[in-house]
Each structure stands twice: as C-alpha cells, then as structure tokens.
Design a protein around this motif. Structure first.
Motif, PDB file in Angstrom:
ATOM      1  N   PRO A  24       0.822  -1.201   0.000  1.00  0.00           N
ATOM      2  CA  PRO A  24       0.000   0.000   0.000  1.00  0.00           C
ATOM      3  C   PRO A  24       0.862   1.260   0.000  1.00  0.00           C
ATOM      4  CG  PRO A  24      -0.690  -1.567   1.685  1.00  0.00           C
ATOM      5  CD  PRO A  24       0.651  -2.012   1.194  1.00  0.00           C
ATOM      6  N   ALA A  25       0.221   2.368  -0.320  1.00  0.00           N
ATOM      7  CA  ALA A  25       0.929   3.642  -0.480  1.00  0.00           C
ATOM      8  C   ALA A  25       1.574   4.120   0.813  1.00  0.00           C
ATOM      9  CB  ALA A  25      -0.029   4.698  -1.018  1.00  0.00           C
ATOM     10  N   SER A  26       0.798   4.301   1.878  1.00  0.00           N
ATOM     11  CA  SER A  26       1.405   4.880   3.078  1.00  0.00           C
ATOM     12  C   SER A  26       0.784   4.422   4.381  1.00  0.00           C
ATOM     13  CB  SER A  26       1.320   6.409   3.021  1.00  0.00           C
ATOM     14  OG  SER A  26      -0.035   6.825   2.962  1.00  0.00           O
ATOM     15  N   ALA A  27      -0.483   4.031   4.378  1.00  0.00           N
ATOM     16  CA  ALA A  27      -1.140   3.736   5.650  1.00  0.00           C
ATOM     17  C   ALA A  27      -2.103   2.569   5.504  1.00  0.00           C
ATOM     18  CB  ALA A  27      -1.875   4.960   6.175  1.00  0.00           C
ATOM     19  N   ILE A  28      -2.274   1.857   6.612  1.00  0.00           N
ATOM     20  CA  ILE A  28      -3.247   0.769   6.699  1.00  0.00           C
ATOM     21  C   ILE A  28      -4.187   1.086   7.852  1.00  0.00           C
ATOM     22  CG2 ILE A  28      -3.576  -1.678   7.221  1.00  0.00           C
ATOM     23  CD1 ILE A  28      -2.388  -1.260   4.511  1.00  0.00           C
ATOM     24  N   ILE A  29      -5.486   0.982   7.600  1.00  0.00           N
ATOM     25  CA  ILE A  29      -6.490   1.206   8.646  1.00  0.00           C
ATOM     26  C   ILE A  29      -7.112  -0.145   8.987  1.00  0.00           C
ATOM     27  CG2 ILE A  29      -8.555   2.460   9.340  1.00  0.00           C
ATOM     28  CD1 ILE A  29      -6.172   4.251   8.681  1.00  0.00           C
ATOM     29  N   ILE A  30      -7.023  -0.529  10.247  1.00  0.00           N
ATOM     30  CA  ILE A  30      -7.568  -1.808  10.721  1.00  0.00           C
ATOM     31  C   ILE A  30      -8.692  -1.508  11.710  1.00  0.00           C
ATOM     32  CG2 ILE A  30      -7.066  -3.938  11.974  1.00  0.00           C
ATOM     33  CD1 ILE A  30      -4.122  -3.555  11.096  1.00  0.00           C
ATOM     34  N   GLY A  31      -9.879  -1.937  11.394  1.00  0.00           N
ATOM     35  CA  GLY A  31     -11.004  -1.715  12.297  1.00  0.00           C
ATOM     36  C   GLY A  31     -11.150  -2.846  13.301  1.00  0.00           C
ATOM     37  N   PHE A  32     -11.663  -2.516  14.489  1.00  0.00           N
ATOM     38  CA  PHE A  32     -11.999  -3.546  15.473  1.00  0.00           C
ATOM     39  C   PHE A  32     -13.137  -3.047  16.349  1.00  0.00           C
ATOM     40  CE2 PHE A  32      -8.815  -0.924  17.557  1.00  0.00           C
ATOM     41  CZ  PHE A  32      -9.251  -0.815  18.872  1.00  0.00           C
ATOM     42  N   GLY A  33     -13.994  -3.963  16.769  1.00  0.00           N
ATOM     43  CA  GLY A  33     -15.121  -3.604  17.628  1.00  0.00           C
ATOM     44  C   GLY A  33     -16.083  -2.661  16.935  1.00  0.00           C
ATOM     45  N   THR A  44       6.659   5.190   8.702  1.00  0.00           N
ATOM     46  CA  THR A  44       7.355   5.451   9.962  1.00  0.00           C
ATOM     47  C   THR A  44       7.440   4.235  10.881  1.00  0.00           C
ATOM     48  OG1 THR A  44       5.319   6.172  11.062  1.00  0.00           O
ATOM     49  CG2 THR A  44       6.608   7.858   9.897  1.00  0.00           C
ATOM     50  N   GLY A  45       6.676   3.173  10.609  1.00  0.00           N
ATOM     51  CA  GLY A  45       6.672   2.011  11.484  1.00  0.00           C
ATOM     52  C   GLY A  45       5.994   2.274  12.809  1.00  0.00           C
ATOM     53  N   THR A  46       5.081   3.237  12.817  1.00  0.00           N
ATOM     54  CA  THR A  46       4.337   3.583  14.038  1.00  0.00           C
ATOM     55  C   THR A  46       2.853   3.423  13.781  1.00  0.00           C
ATOM     56  OG1 THR A  46       4.160   5.923  13.469  1.00  0.00           O
ATOM     57  CG2 THR A  46       6.110   5.238  14.719  1.00  0.00           C
ATOM     58  N   PHE A  47       2.076   3.415  14.873  1.00  0.00           N
ATOM     59  CA  PHE A  47       0.626   3.288  14.711  1.00  0.00           C
ATOM     60  C   PHE A  47      -0.103   4.052  15.816  1.00  0.00           C
ATOM     61  CE2 PHE A  47       2.086  -0.320  17.201  1.00  0.00           C
ATOM     62  CZ  PHE A  47       1.149  -0.453  18.219  1.00  0.00           C
ATOM     63  N   ASN A  48      -1.317   4.480  15.475  1.00  0.00           N
ATOM     64  CA  ASN A  48      -2.231   5.113  16.422  1.00  0.00           C
ATOM     65  C   ASN A  48      -3.412   4.184  16.654  1.00  0.00           C
ATOM     66  OD1 ASN A  48      -0.604   7.430  16.298  1.00  0.00           O
ATOM     67  ND2 ASN A  48      -1.841   8.320  14.657  1.00  0.00           N
ATOM     68  N   VAL A  49      -4.036   4.317  17.810  1.00  0.00           N
ATOM     69  CA  VAL A  49      -5.269   3.591  18.104  1.00  0.00           C
ATOM     70  C   VAL A  49      -6.325   4.614  18.488  1.00  0.00           C
ATOM     71  CG1 VAL A  49      -6.388   1.845  19.536  1.00  0.00           C
ATOM     72  CG2 VAL A  49      -3.979   1.576  18.905  1.00  0.00           C
ATOM     73  N   VAL A  50      -7.485   4.555  17.825  1.00  0.00           N
ATOM     74  CA  VAL A  50      -8.563   5.498  18.102  1.00  0.00           C
ATOM     75  C   VAL A  50      -9.856   4.735  18.338  1.00  0.00           C
ATOM     76  CG1 VAL A  50      -7.482   7.324  16.727  1.00  0.00           C
ATOM     77  CG2 VAL A  50      -9.147   5.803  15.663  1.00  0.00           C
ATOM     78  N   MET A 108      11.549  -8.163  11.271  1.00  0.00           N
ATOM     79  CA  MET A 108      10.562  -7.903  12.316  1.00  0.00           C
ATOM     80  C   MET A 108       9.148  -8.114  11.771  1.00  0.00           C
ATOM     81  SD  MET A 108       9.904  -4.344  14.493  1.00  0.00           S
ATOM     82  CE  MET A 108      11.406  -4.466  15.481  1.00  0.00           C
ATOM     83  N   LEU A 109       8.323  -8.810  12.550  1.00  0.00           N
ATOM     84  CA  LEU A 109       6.905  -8.939  12.233  1.00  0.00           C
ATOM     85  C   LEU A 109       6.094  -8.378  13.393  1.00  0.00           C
ATOM     86  CD1 LEU A 109       8.265 -11.514  10.642  1.00  0.00           C
ATOM     87  CD2 LEU A 109       5.879 -12.202  10.395  1.00  0.00           C
ATOM     88  N   GLN A 110       5.300  -7.348  13.119  1.00  0.00           N
ATOM     89  CA  GLN A 110       4.323  -6.849  14.085  1.00  0.00           C
ATOM     90  C   GLN A 110       2.984  -7.464  13.700  1.00  0.00           C
ATOM     91  OE1 GLN A 110       5.439  -2.720  13.103  1.00  0.00           O
ATOM     92  NE2 GLN A 110       5.334  -2.316  15.309  1.00  0.00           N
ATOM     93  N   VAL A 111       2.425  -8.255  14.606  1.00  0.00           N
ATOM     94  CA  VAL A 111       1.216  -9.014  14.294  1.00  0.00           C
ATOM     95  C   VAL A 111       0.082  -8.555  15.201  1.00  0.00           C
ATOM     96  CG1 VAL A 111       0.226 -11.311  14.006  1.00  0.00           C
ATOM     97  CG2 VAL A 111       2.692 -10.972  13.688  1.00  0.00           C
ATOM     98  N   PHE A 112      -1.002  -8.073  14.583  1.00  0.00           N
ATOM     99  CA  PHE A 112      -2.184  -7.609  15.312  1.00  0.00           C
ATOM    100  C   PHE A 112      -3.318  -8.616  15.106  1.00  0.00           C
ATOM    101  CE2 PHE A 112       0.366  -3.943  14.376  1.00  0.00           C
ATOM    102  CZ  PHE A 112       0.225  -3.094  15.463  1.00  0.00           C
ATOM    103  N   TYR A 113      -4.092  -8.854  16.174  1.00  0.00           N
ATOM    104  CA  TYR A 113      -5.231  -9.766  16.112  1.00  0.00           C
ATOM    105  C   TYR A 113      -6.500  -9.000  16.465  1.00  0.00           C
ATOM    106  CZ  TYR A 113      -1.610 -13.390  16.376  1.00  0.00           C
ATOM    107  OH  TYR A 113      -0.504 -14.172  16.145  1.00  0.00           O
ATOM    108  N   THR A 114      -7.475  -9.007  15.564  1.00  0.00           N
ATOM    109  CA  THR A 114      -8.767  -8.386  15.831  1.00  0.00           C
ATOM    110  C   THR A 114      -9.858  -9.429  15.638  1.00  0.00           C
ATOM    111  OG1 THR A 114      -8.992  -7.647  13.530  1.00  0.00           O
ATOM    112  CG2 THR A 114      -7.973  -6.111  15.087  1.00  0.00           C
ATOM    113  N   TYR A 115     -10.927  -9.311  16.437  1.00  0.00           N
ATOM    114  CA  TYR A 115     -11.986 -10.314  16.410  1.00  0.00           C
ATOM    115  C   TYR A 115     -13.349  -9.650  16.296  1.00  0.00           C
ATOM    116  CZ  TYR A 115      -8.396 -13.625  17.726  1.00  0.00           C
ATOM    117  OH  TYR A 115      -7.262 -14.395  17.732  1.00  0.00           O
ATOM    118  N   SER A 116     -14.220 -10.316  15.591  1.00  0.00           N
ATOM    119  CA  SER A 116     -15.553  -9.780  15.327  1.00  0.00           C
ATOM    120  C   SER A 116     -16.289  -9.468  16.630  1.00  0.00           C
ATOM    121  CB  SER A 116     -16.351 -10.805  14.512  1.00  0.00           C
ATOM    122  OG  SER A 116     -17.655 -10.368  14.282  1.00  0.00           O
ATOM    123  N   GLY A 117     -16.774  -8.228  16.733  1.00  0.00           N
ATOM    124  CA  GLY A 117     -17.559  -7.821  17.890  1.00  0.00           C
ATOM    125  C   GLY A 117     -16.766  -7.566  19.150  1.00  0.00           C
TER     126      GLY A 117
END
Length: 680
Positions: A24-33, A44-50, A108-117
């Motif tokens: 991807p170009a610059s950013a990935i948005i991962i939704g959860f909940g 930058t190898g950084t992330f925000n959580v909102v 390096m692998l940064q691995v995020f886990y998100t689950y439905s609901g």
C-alpha cells in the motif's frame, strides 16, 4: 520438535503470502469492535489507536534489543502488510501482519489480532534471523491519551506474586511519576470508571512488565517489556533469561478501552484462560470450604490434635459444608507425624487421613516442592528419594543462589528436584489425601544463569516445567490450592489460589486481604477459585470476627484457621458464623464480589457487590477504629435510583426498606452483608 517444525513452516507460509500482497501507499487502517481503529503508518513504522473520533494511543511502535543494540520498528524502511482470517478460542477475526526489513537488523513482524464484535485487539512482535538471542522485547510502546483531563488518572499496580505481604496499589499519575506493574495495568478514573487495560496474556516464556509513566510535560506513556525483572517485584537479582533461535516472539499483549475498567479486567482474565488453558484437570465439584492448621495450630500439630479438629467439624460445624464437603488440611509441620523424615514412616499421617474420612470430611496436606528449608546445613545433604545432594539441586543465580522467605530455590528442571517431588507426592497419594496446598511456587520461576535442562533458558519456562511435572505426579487425585505463587502464570496449574499473603485475625488482616480483592477480584475468571487465606477468629471482637469471615465470603471460598482442638471464644464464634447456611450459599458459584470503589491506594474498597439471579448482595466493611456512616449510591452498585428495595442483614437477620443514598451505620472494625431484593 514437532511444534518447532510446525512453527517454522507456518512462518514460512506467512512470509510467502506477504510477498503476494501489494504494497500500500502509506497507511493501513484496521477496524476492530464498534468504532475502534488501528492506523498504521507504513513510512514510519508507528501506529495510532482510536475509538471513534477519540485517540487512545499515539505514535506507538515496537522495540527490541539485540547484541546490546536497541532498535525499533521506526528504524525499518521496507514495510509490507497482509492479513489472514483466523478462527480460534478468541473467536472469528483477522491476523494483520506487518513485515519489516532493514539491512543489518533482524526481520521484524508486528502481528495484530482483531476479532468480530470485540472492542479490543491483541498483538505480538516476532524477530526472525540467524541464531538470535533476545531477552528484551517490547511489542507496544506509545503515548496514551487521557480523555478526562480535568481529573488525575490512576495506574494500577499488580504484583507479580503474593509474597512478602506485597499489596496492590493505585498510583495517581502526576508529572514525573512512573508505575511499573507485573503483566498488566489499568489506567482509569474511579468516578466515571472509564479506563484502558493493557497486559500480557501469555506467561510460558516471558515475565512482562507494563510501565505507565507521566512525563514532566504531562504526556502519559505505556511500555510493555517482555524480559522484565525487578527484585522488588519479580524477586529476581539478575537479568531475564534469553530466548534463542531463528525466530523469537514476544508474549501476546492485550489492549482494550472500556466504559468500566472492572469489566476490562474481567475480560483480560478470561482471555488469559483462553490463551493458556488449564492443564490441571477440570474441577466439577462444589466450591471448597474447610480448615487449615497454619492459622493458629502451626508447629503444635499432633495426631491427637488434628483428629480433634476433624471431630469438631463433624460434631459442631455440621452445616459448614459446600456440596456436602469440607476439607481438613494440615499445613507446615505435618512432618511432626513422620518417623524417619520424608522417606520414612507415614502411618500417622495415614491414620489422620483415615480418621478424617470416617467423619465424612476430606483430608488435605501441604508442601513446598521447589524449596530447600535446610540449606543452612550445607549442600552435601542428600535430597530425599534421590542420589543427588541438595547442592546439586539449588538454582544458580549469579555467583550464589536464590534465598527468600528462609528457603533456597531448587531448580525445577533438575532430575533430583523431580525425583524428590515424585517420592513425596507418591507418599501423599498412598495416605489418601484429597487436597494439597502447594507453597512458595515463586521460587520455581526465578531467573537463573543456567538450568539443568539446557533447553530451558527463562524463569517462566522453568516454572512451566516444574508445575507440569508436579501435576503429572498428582495424577488428578487432589484438589490443588496454591499459596505464594505467581499471579497470572499459575492459572493453568491449580484450582484455587490465595489472593494475598498470610492473613490471620485482625481487621488489618481483613483490609490487607481485601486490598487484593479490590484490585484482583478478576482472578476469579483466571482460576476456578480465589481464597482469602485461613480465617482466624481467636478472641477478637465480634465485629472483627464478622469482618474476617465476610472477607472470605467476598473472595469466593472459606478456609478457617482456629485451633479447634481446644475450646475458646473462637469455637462459639465459629458455631455462630460458620453454620449460617444462607451466607454459605453465596459461595456456590465460586466467584468473588466486585469492588464498588477503586483508587484506594494500598487500602481496600469498603463496599463489594455480587449478583446472583434477581438477588444482589452488598458487603460493607469498616476498617477503622471509629464508627462510620457509608452512603450507598444506587448508580454505583447497579440498582435503580427511583426504585425501592428491601434488604436483609444476613448477620443479624433484620430486614428493612432500602433506598437510594441510604446510609449504613457500621461500628469500628465491623462488617455486614445485605441481601437486596426488589419490593413486591
């Protein structure tokens, strides 16, 4: 070997998929909940959580140390992303994988886990490379955003274990204050109860520290360190052991924002139990109740006195049962009944067990399997049931050994330690014991320069090895109760865990115990049961005795501790309190009460609640010398403010109307418990 083979091939499969994914170009948005998002910046190898429009975590990154060099995800220039569907014990969801590459650094692998609901996510950090050796890995490091700037947030300190009379603590975060916590913390505001919960949900390899800090500019940071040791918390005098291999993974870390931090802590505990399911056999019997000799009898154990306790329970405490059962447990100094030491004659112990069973009760025993109490006598003493000396079994720590509580740690991986365990446990089984209280388990989790088993390189790996061996010897024959032990890592191995350190008879013992319940009640969902330690009445005031008894009810089980081989005020007190079947029924589900108020520092909440069907139970405590009025705000205990209820005091059996903002008058060093039901 099979697990290692599968892991390597799974890693190769994941990496193969990554190369097929477009960058991807610059950013990935991962939704959860419902409204959560992880915003990952590929440059930058950084992330925000909102959460909706509210930021929770800003400029977060991952970090590790390799060959004495500290590096982070911010140092990598090539980052690619891919995701996979997952279905596991946590639910249905996605595994989001960020692959980071940079010349001169491990992959390096940064691995995020998100689950439905699910309004939370989990993540871990994996390093790949040739012959890695890592003892410091930080999956999550970033700035927390406090949504209630008008009030000072508190950070929860959770101890690593329950030794040395350590307390939980809530630390107000003000400028230049740092609060290190073992495995998990909560950052919350007591009035609104809104809060964040961050913690590790894996404990088989790493000790994890969660450090919350407010800098001089009032910014709050959170850092999760896998490889954390601190003598005042983890008891270690040396650095954490190294994990080695071509792939090294951090513990999986949980991050969640909750409208009620208490719900967040319970969620965290439940996820721990899913992440590391119990190895011990399923407990399908009733909530344990009973007696333990350390409360008052201690070193004065004899066969006659032990049998007299069983007689007292059979004759005078007939209603003090759970599922028709009560345990009579001999603690330390049961070896007074032996002839010839641990490999000698156990006939008196068997006589005690047989007598207890003849009275319709279940016999229990005590042991500390991973310590040497006689180390002052030198290392040339032969370890019972083995051809090894104790000196060969001692856990090596730097230039010395690990001594705490008057005992020296034994290497859980050493065949001598294991042979000694097998010898003694076999004796207990031959005697017919149906419960065992195991103690000083933290000695088995200590970091060492090297363990006997070279495949074991960290304290938590050693703990796992030792506890798994112990359970194999027990062979599903006994209820297993842990006294001093690691808070989070013991959930797989025992049915019952004592919530705090030793507690006896005073109101201060009650307050100390309930400090742990106020901040650690959520362990009810990690263990089958948590326990308040032996309840001793002695000759204390009636109010103090009531408070001590109710501290056990609030915790979720009840183990008494007076010397019932002789008469005294404690015998009549026991008959008055321990035969109250209406109160004992509260223990049937085995769960602790929930604290009404947090942010009490090293003190304890004065109010605790528990819902059983349409009934709400409210326990109230006064830890002070003087009488006190406690106002009950219905909104804080889950009752409707415009509705009237009736409440029965289960101690004196009096019933009265119960309205919002009603006051409870409690004498000094006293407690009560109310059964609250809607007016008909």
């Amino acid at each position: 070997m099979i697990v290692r083979f599968l892991f390597r091939h799974q890693t190769f499969f994941i990496l193969s998929l990554l190369f097929l994914c477009p960058k991807p170009a610059s950013a990935i948005i991962i939704g959860f909940g419902k409204a959560g998002k992880i915003e990952y910046n590929l440059k930058t190898g950084t992330f925000n959580v909102v959460n909706g429009a509210k930021p929770l975590l800003l400029r977060a990154f991952s970090q590790a140390e390799y060959q004495k060099k500290l590096f982070s995800s911010k140092d990598y220039k090539e980052i690619t992303y891919c995701k996979q569907a997952v279905k596991d014990g946590f639910g249905n969801g996605f595994k989001h994988i960020f692959l980071l590459k940079q010349t001169g650094l491990p992959e390096m692998l940064q691995v995020f886990y998100t689950y439905s609901g699910k309004d939370y996510f989990m993540m871990n950090l994996i390093l790949n490379g040739a012959d890695l050796s890592i003892n410091h890995i930080v999956p999550l490091f970033g700035n927390l955003i406090d949504q209630e700037h008008a009030n000072v947030p508190v950070s929860l300190f959770v101890p690593f274990d329950n030794d040395t009379f350590i307390s939980y603590n809530t630390v107000p975060l003000i400028a230049n204050v740092s609060n290190p916590s073992a495995e998990v913390t909560a950052l919350y505001h007591d009035q609104s109860r809104k809060g964040l919960v961050i913690g590790s949900i894996e404990h088989s390899n790493w000790k994890t520290g969660v450090i919350t800090t407010m800098a001089s500019d009032k910014k709050i940071s959170i850092k999760t360190i896998c490889g954390y040791t601190e003598q005042s918390i983890t008891r270690d005098k040396i650095a954490h052991g190294y994990l080695k291999g071509n792939s090294v993974s951090s513990a999986k870390v949980f991050f969640g924002a909750f409208d009620d931090w208490r719900w967040g802590m319970e969620t965290y505990a439940k996820l721990n139990r899913i992440s590391e399911p119990p190895i011990i056999f399923n407990w399908n019997n009733a909530t344990p109740v009973g007696w333990n000799s350390w409360g008052a009898m201690q070193e004065k154990i004899t066969l006659e006195k032990a049998n007299q306790v069983s007689d007292f329970f059979a004759d005078s405490l007939k209603s003090f049962r759970s599922g028709g059962v009560a345990y009579i447990d001999l603690d330390s100094y049961w070896d007074n009944l032996l002839k010839g030491g641990l490999v000698g004659d156990y006939s008196k112990l068997k006589a005690f067990a047989d007598h207890t069973k003849s009275k319709g009760l279940k016999p229990g025993i005590y042991w500390a399997p991973f310590v040497d109490w006689g180390f002052a006598g030198g290392g040339n003493r032969k370890a019972e049931g083995t051809d090894y000396t104790f000196g060969e079994l001692w856990t090596k720590v730097g230039t010395g050994y690990h001594d705490i509580d008057g005992a020296r740690a034994l290497d859980p991986t050493h065949p001598g330690t294991q042979q000694r365990i097998a010898t003694v446990i076999n004796k207990f089984k031959e005697c017919g014991f149906e419960m065992i209280k195991i103690d000083f388990l933290g000695h088995a989790a200590i970091e060492s320069d090297h363990f006997f088993d070279p495949k074991i390189t960290t304290g938590m790996q050693a703990y796992k090895t030792g506890m798994e061996f112990l359970l194999k010897q027990l062979d599903g024959k006994m209820l297993v109760y842990a006294a001093i032990s690691p808070n989070l890592a013991s959930g797989r191995y025992v049915h019952v865990r004592r919530i705090a350190c030793d507690a006896f008879k005073s109101i201060k013992d009650t307050e100390y115990t309930l400090n742990s319940v106020s901040n650690g009640w959520w362990q009810s969902y990690l263990y089958d049961y948590i326990d308040a330690d032996h309840v001793v009445f002695s000759d204390q005031s009636d109010g103090e005795n009531t408070a001590r008894f109710l501290s056990a009810i609030v915790t979720g089980t009840c183990i008494t501790g007076d010397d019932f081989s002789r008469e005294g005020k404690w015998t009549s007190t026991a008959q008055r309190l321990l035969n109250q079947t209406e109160i004992l029924k509260i223990l049937e589900d085995g769960k602790a009460f929930v604290p009404v108020e947090g942010n009490k520092g090293k003190s304890a909440s004065q109010l605790f609640v528990k819902d059983l069907g349409s009934v709400k139970y409210l326990a109230a405590f006064n830890y002070g010398e003087e009488a006190k009025y406690l106002t009950v705000d219905f909104s804080r205990i889950g009752l409707k403010a415009n509705k009237q209820y009736h409440a029965q005091n289960l101690i004196n059996q009096k019933t009265a109307a119960f309205k919002n903002n009603q006051t409870i008058n409690l004498a000094g060093k006293d407690a009560l418990i109310l059964k609250i039901m809607p007016e008909k």
